[in-house]
Design an enzyme around this catalytic site. Sequence first.
Site, PDB file in Angstrom:
ATOM      1  N   LYS A  81     -54.433  18.639  37.396  1.00  0.00           N
ATOM      2  CA  LYS A  81     -53.715  17.743  38.133  1.00  0.00           C
ATOM      3  C   LYS A  81     -54.718  16.405  37.944  1.00  0.00           C
ATOM      4  O   LYS A  81     -54.216  15.243  37.867  1.00  0.00           O
ATOM      5  CB  LYS A  81     -53.042  17.744  39.332  1.00  0.00           C
ATOM      6  CG  LYS A  81     -54.128  17.785  40.381  1.00  0.00           C
ATOM      7  CD  LYS A  81     -53.375  18.028  41.783  1.00  0.00           C
ATOM      8  CE  LYS A  81     -54.368  18.470  42.887  1.00  0.00           C
ATOM      9  NZ  LYS A  81     -55.239  17.055  43.425  1.00  0.00           N
ATOM     10  N   ASP A  82     -55.999  16.631  37.964  1.00  0.00           N
ATOM     11  CA  ASP A  82     -57.181  15.700  37.579  1.00  0.00           C
ATOM     12  C   ASP A  82     -57.597  15.447  36.099  1.00  0.00           C
ATOM     13  O   ASP A  82     -58.181  14.425  36.116  1.00  0.00           O
ATOM     14  CB  ASP A  82     -58.459  16.191  38.375  1.00  0.00           C
ATOM     15  CG  ASP A  82     -57.957  16.223  39.855  1.00  0.00           C
ATOM     16  OD1 ASP A  82     -57.255  15.537  40.664  1.00  0.00           O
ATOM     17  OD2 ASP A  82     -58.722  17.257  40.656  1.00  0.00           O
ATOM     18  N   ARG A 129     -48.294   9.055  45.150  1.00  0.00           N
ATOM     19  CA  ARG A 129     -47.181   9.757  45.143  1.00  0.00           C
ATOM     20  C   ARG A 129     -46.650  10.422  46.323  1.00  0.00           C
ATOM     21  O   ARG A 129     -45.642  10.346  46.540  1.00  0.00           O
ATOM     22  CB  ARG A 129     -47.688  11.044  43.912  1.00  0.00           C
ATOM     23  CG  ARG A 129     -46.379  11.723  43.833  1.00  0.00           C
ATOM     24  CD  ARG A 129     -46.706  13.018  42.766  1.00  0.00           C
ATOM     25  NE  ARG A 129     -48.026  13.799  43.602  1.00  0.00           N
ATOM     26  CZ  ARG A 129     -48.006  14.651  44.435  1.00  0.00           C
ATOM     27  NH1 ARG A 129     -46.768  15.058  44.878  1.00  0.00           N
ATOM     28  NH2 ARG A 129     -49.106  15.360  44.968  1.00  0.00           N
ATOM     29  N   ARG A 130     -47.635  11.129  47.034  1.00  0.00           N
ATOM     30  CA  ARG A 130     -47.145  11.576  48.361  1.00  0.00           C
ATOM     31  C   ARG A 130     -46.688  10.628  49.238  1.00  0.00           C
ATOM     32  O   ARG A 130     -45.563  10.866  50.247  1.00  0.00           O
ATOM     33  CB  ARG A 130     -48.211  12.493  48.995  1.00  0.00           C
ATOM     34  CG  ARG A 130     -48.661  13.650  48.096  1.00  0.00           C
ATOM     35  CD  ARG A 130     -49.839  14.270  48.621  1.00  0.00           C
ATOM     36  NE  ARG A 130     -50.185  15.617  48.095  1.00  0.00           N
ATOM     37  CZ  ARG A 130     -51.371  16.204  47.832  1.00  0.00           C
ATOM     38  NH1 ARG A 130     -52.404  15.491  48.490  1.00  0.00           N
ATOM     39  NH2 ARG A 130     -51.423  17.520  47.277  1.00  0.00           N
ATOM     40  N   ARG A 147     -59.696  10.540  52.237  1.00  0.00           N
ATOM     41  CA  ARG A 147     -60.624  10.993  51.262  1.00  0.00           C
ATOM     42  C   ARG A 147     -61.924  11.955  51.637  1.00  0.00           C
ATOM     43  O   ARG A 147     -61.751  12.390  52.895  1.00  0.00           O
ATOM     44  CB  ARG A 147     -61.658   9.958  50.542  1.00  0.00           C
ATOM     45  CG  ARG A 147     -60.810   8.664  50.027  1.00  0.00           C
ATOM     46  CD  ARG A 147     -60.323   9.185  48.668  1.00  0.00           C
ATOM     47  NE  ARG A 147     -61.275   9.753  47.491  1.00  0.00           N
ATOM     48  CZ  ARG A 147     -62.121   9.148  47.074  1.00  0.00           C
ATOM     49  NH1 ARG A 147     -62.199   7.839  47.077  1.00  0.00           N
ATOM     50  NH2 ARG A 147     -63.071   9.864  46.354  1.00  0.00           N
ATOM     51  N   ARG A 153     -61.330  16.970  55.215  1.00  0.00           N
ATOM     52  CA  ARG A 153     -60.015  16.368  55.605  1.00  0.00           C
ATOM     53  C   ARG A 153     -59.436  17.108  56.747  1.00  0.00           C
ATOM     54  O   ARG A 153     -59.006  16.687  57.714  1.00  0.00           O
ATOM     55  CB  ARG A 153     -58.999  16.503  54.459  1.00  0.00           C
ATOM     56  CG  ARG A 153     -59.386  15.632  53.278  1.00  0.00           C
ATOM     57  CD  ARG A 153     -58.534  15.712  52.256  1.00  0.00           C
ATOM     58  NE  ARG A 153     -59.113  15.173  50.797  1.00  0.00           N
ATOM     59  CZ  ARG A 153     -58.163  15.094  49.817  1.00  0.00           C
ATOM     60  NH1 ARG A 153     -56.899  15.354  49.804  1.00  0.00           N
ATOM     61  NH2 ARG A 153     -58.976  14.594  48.746  1.00  0.00           N
ATOM     62  N   CYS A 239     -53.337  10.664  37.268  1.00  0.00           N
ATOM     63  CA  CYS A 239     -53.068  11.309  38.471  1.00  0.00           C
ATOM     64  C   CYS A 239     -53.229  10.356  39.795  1.00  0.00           C
ATOM     65  O   CYS A 239     -52.896  10.981  40.882  1.00  0.00           O
ATOM     66  CB  CYS A 239     -54.267  12.593  38.768  1.00  0.00           C
ATOM     67  SG  CYS A 239     -55.823  11.640  38.856  1.00  0.00           S
TER      68      CYS A 239
END
Length: 312
Positions: A81-82, A129-130, A147, A153, A239
């Site tokens: 995805k990156d 997106r989220r 981040r 996180r 992305c």
Amino acid sequence: MQKLIIGTRGSVLALWQANHIKDCLEAQYKDIEVEVKIVKTKGDKILDVPLAKIGGKGLFTKELEELLLKDEIDLAVHSLKDVPVEFVEGLGLAAITKREDVRDSFLSFKYASLEELPLGARVGTTSLRRTMQISALREDLETQSLRGNVQTRLKRLQEGDFDAIILAQAGVNRLGIHKEVPYIVPLDFMIPAMGQAALGVECKKGSKTESLLQFLNDSKAAFETTCERAFVRTLNGGCQVPIGVNATLENGILKVRSILGLPDGTEILRECLEVQVKTLADCKRIGVQMAQEFLRQGAEKILQKAQNWEFK
């Protein structure tokens, strides 16, 4: 004995991914020694700015690609995805691995689900997106930029900076996070990012290394992600834009779900279709056609608005 050097980012998840490929190579080729080399990318160095504000393409791949071109590493392992949809000349994907769980996941120490969060609860995520899909479901929630690597996180979640955070379920599974967080709920409603849950193994095109990596390629994942990447390429996205697309191949039928919109959920385009496919070219064509339909519906204007979005 031949030696291969794998380039990777230094987070725990990135190292898990690189060492997974290392183990696969060493099991496949008894006469090859494999070394893992850690490389810091721009996306790893700048942690106080939302990803969408520092450029959405190549944030986690550029430095690795430079080392590939210099022959200082032989292959680079990325979260697919990156990986930008356009490659530096001379480089490409030698393999796309079998996918883990493609879903995004809700994590919290206090609340059992997204629906149980109180009014105005803080949800941490780096992803527009989220943010878009959470806002469309519950406009009262306050999404905030989060981040750092997975461990950072989780630490901020535990310390109470957020009521919940959103991570990729694939990372949760790979790192065994289930033991650390009491509430982890996969989000079936949320459409993932292109390539989510697959690894992309990049190297020089036409090199001996490329042929050595072929055994890692998963045809089902290749069909699915070819469609997803064609969709994003046609939209000129990356992305770090509010675009979700997920293709699932079962018995020759490709089911594709896609979404695009503003991060606050006020303007959203959605599409879902099922098509029989036989080749990678079929999958690419479907992704292009779905994106073209979004463009006809005004996707370009929505994405331009989203580029100026400010995270709280």
